[in-house]
Write an enzyme that holds these catalytic residues in place. Structure first.
Site, short mmCIF file in Angstrom:
data_model
loop_
_atom_site.label_atom_id
_atom_site.label_comp_id
_atom_site.label_asym_id
_atom_site.label_seq_id
_atom_site.Cartn_x
_atom_site.Cartn_y
_atom_site.Cartn_z
CE LYS A 53 -2.68 3.30 4.62
NZ LYS A 53 -3.15 1.91 4.65
CD GLN A 97 -3.81 -0.58 2.04
OE1 GLN A 97 -3.01 0.12 2.84
NE2 GLN A 97 -4.94 -0.25 2.21
CG ASP A 120 -2.19 -1.22 9.60
OD1 ASP A 120 -2.72 -0.43 9.53
OD2 ASP A 120 -1.90 -1.82 8.66
N1 GUN Z 1 -7.05 -1.79 4.28
C1 GUN Z 1 -8.16 -1.13 4.33
N2 GUN Z 1 -7.73 -0.41 5.68
C2 GUN Z 1 -6.63 -0.70 5.97
C3 GUN Z 1 -5.80 -0.47 7.26
O1 GUN Z 1 -6.22 0.62 7.83
N3 GUN Z 1 -4.70 -1.01 7.01
C4 GUN Z 1 -4.24 -1.93 5.92
N4 GUN Z 1 -2.94 -2.48 6.28
N5 GUN Z 1 -4.86 -2.48 5.16
C5 GUN Z 1 -6.10 -1.75 4.99
#
Ligand code: GUN
Length: 287
Positions: A53, A97, A120
């Site tokens: 990211k 996350q 998200d």
């Molecule tokens: N863990 C796995 N996929 C995601 C996601 O798209 N966003 C977040 N915040 N955590 C994750």
């Protein structure tokens, strides 16, 4: 005839290029978009996701703030950080996350992120708006699935879409977004009685189960589109989706590979959500 292989790397590069152009316009007008990413603990998979990211932010001209907190971080401490970021006018997106260490309450953390910074799309306000068809942040992976279908000009309206899996992060929102695009949607899950017969009638199959080779070629209608959201680590260390790709590609009309399919789309959509959030904050919203 072998299926068209849908190239997630190509489509995600296209989306990121658009995000970069709009991020540059934000920077020229006032400031670059800014995404705050919180990682609690040292889960190796989460570390890789967060690093990817950060790299995507750098490539798109988005400022990336990284908060790496120790695994024993208290709930109140995490909520205090989110509160600070919610109130920071220079932050457009906040992402914590998941999964979090077990002593932390994921729902409370998700609920604490301001809906207008929830890139998200996990906050209940955004989930509700999505279901109601209102303008909101859409969850990145399901939004990426729709984007892939549109990029490939695969018709959705009036088609039968079968989503396999009903998670809050993928299955349920994917079904909602396909419905929003006027598909006739069926959601299958572990208790579905006639899975094979149901999938066999699908024009679009979205597999989000988390089990390798769960979807086999004999379940597919010839010519259908198969979007494989699964990311499974096999015993030999290789990555595999939920679909038996080698056999399915001989039946389907179009199919996403794993890796290189839906995976890269999630981050591209996150970049786009962050840019849209900045545009709204800076008064230059394009929609
Ligand atoms: N863990 C796995 N996929 C995601 C996601 O798209 N966003 C977040 N915040 N955590 C994750």
């Amino acid at each position: 005839m072998s299926a068209k292989i849908i190239d997630g790397k190509e489509i995600s590069a296209f989306i990121k290029q658009q995000a970069a152009g709009r991020a540059a316009a934000c920077a020229a007008a006032e400031r670059a978009p800014c995404l705050a990413v919180i990682l609690v603990g040292d889960d190796p998979a989460s570390q890789v996701y967060v690093r990817n990211k950060h790299r995507a932010c750098e490539a798109c001209g988005i400022t990336s703030l990284q908060f790496a907190l120790p695994a024993d971080t208290a709930q109140a401490e995490l909520l205090a950080l989110i509160d600070r970021l919610n109130n920071d006018a220079g932050v457009d997106g906040i992402l914590c996350q998941l999964p979090l260490p077990s002593h932390l309450n994921e729902d409370a953390v998700t609920d604490a992120i301001a809906p207008e910074k929830d890139v998200d799309g996990f906050h209940p306000v955004n989930v509700g708006k999505m279901l109601a068809g209102k303008d909101c942040f859409l969850p990145c992976t399901p939004a990426g699935v729709i984007e892939m279908l549109k990029y490939e000009k695969i018709p959705i309206a009036g088609k039968h879409a079968v989503v396999i899996g009903r998670s809050n992060i993928v299955g349920k929102p994917a079904a909602a977004l396909l419905l929003r695009e006027n598909a006739t949607v069926t959601v299958c899950h572990s208790r579905t009685a006639d899975l094979k017969e149901t999938v066999k009638t699908a024009d679009i199959v979205v597999a989000a189960v988390g089990r390798p080779c769960f979807v086999t070629a004999d379940m597919l209608k010839p010519g259908c589109a198969v979007i494989d959201v699964g990311i499974n680590r096999l015993a030999d260390g290789a990555l595999a989706g939920d679909v038996d790709f080698a056999a399915a590609k001989e039946i389907a009309g179009a199919i996403t590979p794993v890796p290189g399919g839906v995976g890269p789309m999630t981050i591209a959509m996150l970049m786009m959500n962050t840019v849209k959030s900045a545009e709204a904050r800076l008064g230059m919203r394009k929609g």
